[in-house]
Design a protein around this motif. Structure first.
Motif, PDB file in Angstrom:
ATOM      1  N   GLY A 116      -5.282   6.624   7.506  1.00  0.00           N
ATOM      2  CA  GLY A 116      -3.988   6.020   8.309  1.00  0.00           C
ATOM      3  C   GLY A 116      -3.009   5.479   7.173  1.00  0.00           C
ATOM      4  O   GLY A 116      -1.722   5.987   7.630  1.00  0.00           O
ATOM      5  N   GLY A 117      -3.458   5.063   6.478  1.00  0.00           N
ATOM      6  CA  GLY A 117      -2.445   4.405   5.337  1.00  0.00           C
ATOM      7  C   GLY A 117      -2.098   5.573   4.758  1.00  0.00           C
ATOM      8  O   GLY A 117      -0.827   5.604   4.578  1.00  0.00           O
TER       9      GLY A 117
ATOM     10  N   SER B  85      -1.229   8.550   5.590  1.00  0.00           N
ATOM     11  CA  SER B  85      -0.669   9.504   6.680  1.00  0.00           C
ATOM     12  C   SER B  85       0.846   8.934   6.853  1.00  0.00           C
ATOM     13  O   SER B  85       1.476   9.607   7.178  1.00  0.00           O
ATOM     14  N   LYS B  86       1.101   7.707   6.183  1.00  0.00           N
ATOM     15  CA  LYS B  86       2.461   7.021   6.149  1.00  0.00           C
ATOM     16  C   LYS B  86       3.352   7.689   5.052  1.00  0.00           C
ATOM     17  O   LYS B  86       4.317   7.412   4.968  1.00  0.00           O
ATOM     18  N   PHE B  87       2.719   8.420   4.086  1.00  0.00           N
ATOM     19  CA  PHE B  87       3.286   8.978   2.978  1.00  0.00           C
ATOM     20  C   PHE B  87       4.143  10.243   3.304  1.00  0.00           C
ATOM     21  O   PHE B  87       3.906  11.218   2.865  1.00  0.00           O
ATOM     22  N   LYS B  88       5.058  10.175   4.372  1.00  0.00           N
ATOM     23  CA  LYS B  88       5.512  11.179   4.999  1.00  0.00           C
ATOM     24  C   LYS B  88       6.325  11.980   3.867  1.00  0.00           C
ATOM     25  O   LYS B  88       6.206  13.339   3.951  1.00  0.00           O
ATOM     26  N   ASN B  89       7.088  11.279   3.065  1.00  0.00           N
ATOM     27  CA  ASN B  89       7.948  12.005   2.066  1.00  0.00           C
ATOM     28  C   ASN B  89       7.174  12.807   0.955  1.00  0.00           C
ATOM     29  O   ASN B  89       7.580  13.901   0.482  1.00  0.00           O
TER      30      ASN B  89
ATOM     31  N   SER C 146       6.574   3.284  -3.491  1.00  0.00           N
ATOM     32  CA  SER C 146       5.796   2.779  -2.451  1.00  0.00           C
ATOM     33  C   SER C 146       5.233   1.383  -2.675  1.00  0.00           C
ATOM     34  O   SER C 146       5.100   0.746  -3.891  1.00  0.00           O
TER      35      SER C 146
ATOM     36  N   TRP D 227       2.239   0.342  -2.252  1.00  0.00           N
ATOM     37  CA  TRP D 227       0.930   0.999  -2.894  1.00  0.00           C
ATOM     38  C   TRP D 227       1.052   0.694  -4.477  1.00  0.00           C
ATOM     39  O   TRP D 227       0.292   0.129  -4.993  1.00  0.00           O
TER      40      TRP D 227
END
Length: 141
Positions: free
Chosen positions: A92-93, A95-99, A119, A121
Motif C-alpha cells: 500500500g505504501g 502504491s502511493k508512488f504514482k509518479n 518523497s 521515504w
C-alpha cells in the motif's frame, strides 16, 4: 549483490524484539511483530527461525511487487528495487508512488529514481533510498 542480501543489509538483524524507527515492535530482518506472531519481549530467538520469517516476508514483498508491476515489464533491477520498497513500506505504501510508476510505464528509469528521491521515504531512510534510486537509475545503462 542479490536483492535479498541488499534488504538484509538495509534492515540489519536483531534476535530480540526492538522498536523500529517508526516505533513498531520488530525482530529479525525488519519483521514487524504482529499479534499473531509467537515472539515475546526479552526473549532471544534462533537465527534459523528468523531467517524463515525473513523468507516469508520476502515472498510477500515479491508478490506485492508483482501485483504493482503486473501491467509493466521492467528490467530485473527495477523489479528488485520495487521488491525492496515493498519489503520496507508495504504494498500500500509503495502504491502511493504514482509518479514513479508513471515513469516506469514510460521506461524512464532516471525519472523513476528522481520520484523515489522526492518523497518522505527519502527523508526517513536517505541511505537506503539513495542506494535503491541509484539501482533504478542504472536501469537506463
Amino acid at each position: 549483490m542479490k536483492i535479498k542480501e541488499i534488504i538484509k543489509k538495509h534492515e540489519g538483524f536483531r534476535d530480540q524484539i526492538y522498536l523500529c524507527s517508526e516505533g513498531f515492535p520488530t525482530i529479525g530482518y525488519g519483521h514487524k511483530v504482529l499479534d499473531t506472531d509467537p515472539f515475546k519481549d526479552d526473549e532471544v530467538y534462533p537465527k534459523e527461525m528468523l531467517d524463515k520469517v525473513f523468507d516469508e516476508d520476502f515472498d510477500k514483498a515479491r508478490k506485492g511487487a508483482e501485483r504493482l508491476l503486473d501491467h509493466l515489464d521492467p528490467p530485473q533491477p527495477a523489479v528488485d528495487v520495487v521488491i525492496s520498497m515493498v519489503f520496507q513500506l508495504g504494498e500500500g505504501g509503495v502504491s502511493k508512488f504514482k509518479n514513479m510508476f508513471a515513469a516506469l510505464e514510460e521506461e524512464d528509469y532516471v525519472e523513476a529514481a528522481a520520484q523515489m528521491l522526492d518523497s518522505r521515504w527519502h527523508i526517513q531512510t536517505p541511505g537506503r533510498c539513495q542506494e535503491l534510486a541509484n539501482m533504478m537509475r542504472n536501469c537506463d545503462l
